[in-house]
Write a protein that holds these residues in place. Structure first.
Motif, PDB file in Angstrom:
ATOM      1  N   ILE A 201       0.858  -1.174   0.000  1.00  0.00           N
ATOM      2  CA  ILE A 201       0.000   0.000   0.000  1.00  0.00           C
ATOM      3  C   ILE A 201       0.903   1.234   0.000  1.00  0.00           C
ATOM      4  O   ILE A 201       1.930   1.255   0.699  1.00  0.00           O
ATOM      5  CB  ILE A 201      -0.943  -0.014   1.225  1.00  0.00           C
ATOM      6  N   PRO A 202       0.614   2.244  -0.822  1.00  0.00           N
ATOM      7  CA  PRO A 202       1.465   3.444  -0.834  1.00  0.00           C
ATOM      8  C   PRO A 202       1.632   4.032   0.560  1.00  0.00           C
ATOM      9  O   PRO A 202       0.755   3.923   1.413  1.00  0.00           O
ATOM     10  CB  PRO A 202       0.708   4.398  -1.764  1.00  0.00           C
ATOM     11  N   ALA A 203       2.783   4.683   0.776  1.00  0.00           N
ATOM     12  CA  ALA A 203       3.112   5.196   2.110  1.00  0.00           C
ATOM     13  C   ALA A 203       2.124   6.255   2.583  1.00  0.00           C
ATOM     14  O   ALA A 203       1.908   6.418   3.783  1.00  0.00           O
ATOM     15  CB  ALA A 203       4.531   5.762   2.114  1.00  0.00           C
ATOM     16  N   SER A 204       1.536   6.983   1.640  1.00  0.00           N
ATOM     17  CA  SER A 204       0.536   7.989   2.009  1.00  0.00           C
ATOM     18  C   SER A 204      -0.659   7.846   1.082  1.00  0.00           C
ATOM     19  O   SER A 204      -0.552   7.298  -0.014  1.00  0.00           O
ATOM     20  CB  SER A 204       1.117   9.403   1.907  1.00  0.00           C
ATOM     21  N   GLY A 205      -1.804   8.327   1.551  1.00  0.00           N
ATOM     22  CA  GLY A 205      -3.009   8.215   0.748  1.00  0.00           C
ATOM     23  C   GLY A 205      -3.848   9.471   0.830  1.00  0.00           C
ATOM     24  O   GLY A 205      -3.775  10.229   1.808  1.00  0.00           O
ATOM     25  N   GLN A 206      -4.660   9.681  -0.191  1.00  0.00           N
ATOM     26  CA  GLN A 206      -5.549  10.840  -0.217  1.00  0.00           C
ATOM     27  C   GLN A 206      -6.991  10.431  -0.535  1.00  0.00           C
ATOM     28  O   GLN A 206      -7.747  11.183  -1.131  1.00  0.00           O
ATOM     29  CB  GLN A 206      -5.074  11.863  -1.254  1.00  0.00           C
ATOM     30  N   ILE A 207      -7.366   9.212  -0.150  1.00  0.00           N
ATOM     31  CA  ILE A 207      -8.723   8.724  -0.391  1.00  0.00           C
ATOM     32  C   ILE A 207      -9.315   8.241   0.927  1.00  0.00           C
ATOM     33  O   ILE A 207      -8.650   7.545   1.694  1.00  0.00           O
ATOM     34  CB  ILE A 207      -8.724   7.545  -1.401  1.00  0.00           C
ATOM     35  N   TYR A 208     -10.562   8.627   1.191  1.00  0.00           N
ATOM     36  CA  TYR A 208     -11.280   8.031   2.315  1.00  0.00           C
ATOM     37  C   TYR A 208     -12.556   7.408   1.780  1.00  0.00           C
ATOM     38  O   TYR A 208     -13.226   7.969   0.913  1.00  0.00           O
ATOM     39  CB  TYR A 208     -11.552   9.048   3.432  1.00  0.00           C
ATOM     40  N   SER A 209     -12.877   6.209   2.287  1.00  0.00           N
ATOM     41  CA  SER A 209     -13.993   5.417   1.764  1.00  0.00           C
ATOM     42  C   SER A 209     -14.948   5.086   2.896  1.00  0.00           C
ATOM     43  O   SER A 209     -14.607   4.325   3.800  1.00  0.00           O
ATOM     44  CB  SER A 209     -13.467   4.114   1.140  1.00  0.00           C
ATOM     45  N   ILE A 210     -16.134   5.680   2.843  1.00  0.00           N
ATOM     46  CA  ILE A 210     -17.125   5.451   3.882  1.00  0.00           C
ATOM     47  C   ILE A 210     -18.502   5.791   3.319  1.00  0.00           C
ATOM     48  O   ILE A 210     -18.625   6.660   2.439  1.00  0.00           O
ATOM     49  CB  ILE A 210     -16.824   6.314   5.136  1.00  0.00           C
ATOM     50  N   ASN A 211     -19.510   5.118   3.806  1.00  0.00           N
ATOM     51  CA  ASN A 211     -20.885   5.405   3.388  1.00  0.00           C
ATOM     52  C   ASN A 211     -21.386   6.624   4.163  1.00  0.00           C
ATOM     53  O   ASN A 211     -21.937   6.506   5.260  1.00  0.00           O
ATOM     54  CB  ASN A 211     -21.784   4.202   3.637  1.00  0.00           C
ATOM     55  N   GLU A 212     -21.194   7.802   3.580  1.00  0.00           N
ATOM     56  CA  GLU A 212     -21.538   9.038   4.282  1.00  0.00           C
ATOM     57  C   GLU A 212     -23.037   9.229   4.440  1.00  0.00           C
ATOM     58  O   GLU A 212     -23.486  10.125   5.164  1.00  0.00           O
ATOM     59  CB  GLU A 212     -20.906  10.236   3.568  1.00  0.00           C
ATOM     60  N   GLY A 213     -23.828   8.384   3.795  1.00  0.00           N
ATOM     61  CA  GLY A 213     -25.269   8.438   4.000  1.00  0.00           C
ATOM     62  C   GLY A 213     -25.670   8.125   5.428  1.00  0.00           C
ATOM     63  O   GLY A 213     -26.762   8.493   5.879  1.00  0.00           O
ATOM     64  N   MET A 248     -16.935  -4.066  -0.319  1.00  0.00           N
ATOM     65  CA  MET A 248     -15.711  -3.953   0.479  1.00  0.00           C
ATOM     66  C   MET A 248     -14.478  -4.335  -0.332  1.00  0.00           C
ATOM     67  O   MET A 248     -13.444  -3.661  -0.286  1.00  0.00           O
ATOM     68  CB  MET A 248     -15.822  -4.830   1.724  1.00  0.00           C
ATOM     69  N   VAL A 249     -14.578  -5.415  -1.088  1.00  0.00           N
ATOM     70  CA  VAL A 249     -13.437  -5.873  -1.877  1.00  0.00           C
ATOM     71  C   VAL A 249     -12.991  -4.786  -2.852  1.00  0.00           C
ATOM     72  O   VAL A 249     -11.793  -4.502  -2.983  1.00  0.00           O
ATOM     73  CB  VAL A 249     -13.776  -7.173  -2.633  1.00  0.00           C
ATOM     74  N   ALA A 250     -13.935  -4.161  -3.544  1.00  0.00           N
ATOM     75  CA  ALA A 250     -13.588  -3.150  -4.536  1.00  0.00           C
ATOM     76  C   ALA A 250     -12.957  -1.922  -3.874  1.00  0.00           C
ATOM     77  O   ALA A 250     -11.961  -1.374  -4.373  1.00  0.00           O
ATOM     78  CB  ALA A 250     -14.826  -2.756  -5.332  1.00  0.00           C
ATOM     79  N   ASP A 251     -13.529  -1.484  -2.744  1.00  0.00           N
ATOM     80  CA  ASP A 251     -12.972  -0.332  -2.050  1.00  0.00           C
ATOM     81  C   ASP A 251     -11.573  -0.629  -1.499  1.00  0.00           C
ATOM     82  O   ASP A 251     -10.662   0.201  -1.609  1.00  0.00           O
ATOM     83  CB  ASP A 251     -13.902   0.101  -0.914  1.00  0.00           C
ATOM     84  N   ILE A 252     -11.405  -1.798  -0.908  1.00  0.00           N
ATOM     85  CA  ILE A 252     -10.099  -2.188  -0.366  1.00  0.00           C
ATOM     86  C   ILE A 252      -9.076  -2.321  -1.483  1.00  0.00           C
ATOM     87  O   ILE A 252      -7.927  -1.877  -1.359  1.00  0.00           O
ATOM     88  CB  ILE A 252     -10.217  -3.510   0.426  1.00  0.00           C
ATOM     89  N   HIS A 253      -9.480  -2.930  -2.597  1.00  0.00           N
ATOM     90  CA  HIS A 253      -8.547  -3.146  -3.708  1.00  0.00           C
ATOM     91  C   HIS A 253      -8.039  -1.814  -4.256  1.00  0.00           C
ATOM     92  O   HIS A 253      -6.835  -1.651  -4.492  1.00  0.00           O
ATOM     93  CB  HIS A 253      -9.245  -3.948  -4.809  1.00  0.00           C
ATOM     94  N   ARG A 254      -8.956  -0.853  -4.449  1.00  0.00           N
ATOM     95  CA  ARG A 254      -8.532   0.460  -4.936  1.00  0.00           C
ATOM     96  C   ARG A 254      -7.559   1.122  -3.967  1.00  0.00           C
ATOM     97  O   ARG A 254      -6.505   1.637  -4.360  1.00  0.00           O
ATOM     98  CB  ARG A 254      -9.757   1.357  -5.137  1.00  0.00           C
ATOM     99  N   ASN A 255      -7.904   1.104  -2.669  1.00  0.00           N
ATOM    100  CA  ASN A 255      -7.048   1.772  -1.686  1.00  0.00           C
ATOM    101  C   ASN A 255      -5.714   1.061  -1.510  1.00  0.00           C
ATOM    102  O   ASN A 255      -4.697   1.695  -1.210  1.00  0.00           O
ATOM    103  CB  ASN A 255      -7.775   1.887  -0.350  1.00  0.00           C
TER     104      ASN A 255
END
Length: 336
Positions: A201-213, A248-255
């Motif tokens: 996983i890259p050392a830093s990230g700029q994505i957050y994944s959550i169901n904001e609804g 979950m798999v798709a979100d985890i895979h992207r991140n």
């Protein structure tokens, strides 16, 4: 085939990492790979056949089962039953463990916990879905029936874990505690081929994944963390991008590939969390840690959580170490 390493070849080459396994774990992983190919075939033609939509049943979680959920569950169990290396399957789709008592499995040494089709509601709208699996070595002696102690082991006892993502390409990503490797299915030869060796996983990230609804139902610390992610700050390259697929798999895979944090907190509706520890949180946590990230329930390492029931739920925060640790700080500072 020159220069191509297939999943089967790779597993055999790495077999020496498990001196006690004598090939059983390798065969078990190949069985999972075979079932994944069969499920992939059905996912890819789901729009053409009567396999979309509801099956008219409800699983143990109280969730409506999709037809493809049931199909995927059947295929993985069938592959594990015939493979001879698995003595029990713990599936999201069954209230109780499925004990395998066939003649070929009488000396089986492994337990498989599996979510056969994660994010299946996305099938109807052609969005990526996946399979998540976790493998444990049985504690009890072979030749006798497995018991709950064999199944309810800490995540640290996993000998392998992985996921399959069925998307624009189909990938199988797994770890045996010696790093993370990804294999892409080449439909022209029908083989998973090594495409992403030693994933980090890259050392830093700029994505957050959550169901904001569900924002109004989140703990205050999570709400404050979301606000932090949305603030402008050039030094930390904020605001971060909000990306949430609902699988979950798709979100985890992207991140995992791009860097980021996946958040699935407790809510007022689900005070213990919603994701299942044994076949969602633990396997993904194992993968994330092996890729250099961190996996927490907000206050504790996920792999250290004591499992008490098969369908136990947990909060989950997974991704870049710095992002997860900052989230933990927010939860402490803004405790409800």
């Amino acid at each position: 085939m020159s220069g191509i390493t297939t999943l089967g070849q790779f597993i055999i080459e790495k077999q020496a990492d498990f001196p006690y396994a004598k090939g059983e774990l390798s065969r078990l992983l190949r069985d999972i790979g075979i079932a994944a190919k069969i499920v992939n075939r059905e996912v890819n033609k789901a729009g053409l056949v009567d396999i979309l939509g509801d099956a008219g049943r409800v699983n143990v979680q109280g969730e409506g089962q999709k037809k493809l959920d049931v199909y995927a569950d059947e295929q993985f169990i069938k592959a594990l039953q015939s493979g001879g290396e698995c003595c029990v399957v713990a599936s999201e789709e069954h209230e109780n463990p499925v004990y395998i008592q066939s003649g070929v499995s009488k000396n089986a040494k492994y337990i498989v916990c599996i979510d056969p089709l994660d994010g299946s509601s996305n099938i109807d709208v052609n969005v990526s879905v996946g399979t998540i699996f976790s493998i444990y070595r049985r504690i009890s002696d072979t030749g006798v029936s497995c018991n709950s102690n064999d199944i309810l082991q800490h995540g640290t006892k996993q000998v392998a874990a992985g996921y399959v993502i069925y998307g624009s390409s189909t990938m199988l990503v797994y770890t045996t505690g010696k790093g993370v490797n990804g294999f892409t299915l080449d439909p022209s030869i029908g083989e998973f081929c090594l495409s992403h060796p030693n994933m980090k996983i890259p050392a830093s990230g700029q994505i957050y994944s959550i169901n904001e609804g569900n924002y109004s139902k989140f703990p205050n610390g999570v709400k404050q963390y979301i606000k932090y992610c949305q603030m402008e700050d050039s030094a930390t390259q904020r605001p971060y991008a909000s990306r949430y697929i609902g699988s979950m798999v798709a979100d985890i895979h992207r991140n995992l590939l791009k860097g980021g944090i996946f958040l699935y907190p407790t809510t007022s509706a689900h005070p213990n969390g919603k994701l299942r520890l044994m076949y969602e949180c633990n396997p993904i946590a194992f993968i994330i840690e092996q890729a250099g990230g961190k996996a927490s329930n907000g206050s504790q390492r996920i792999l250290d959580i004591e499992p008490k029931t098969l369908h136990q739920r947990s909060a989950a925060f997974l991704g870049n170490t710095d992002m997860v640790e900052l989230l933990e700080d927010f939860l402490k500072k803004y405790s409800d």
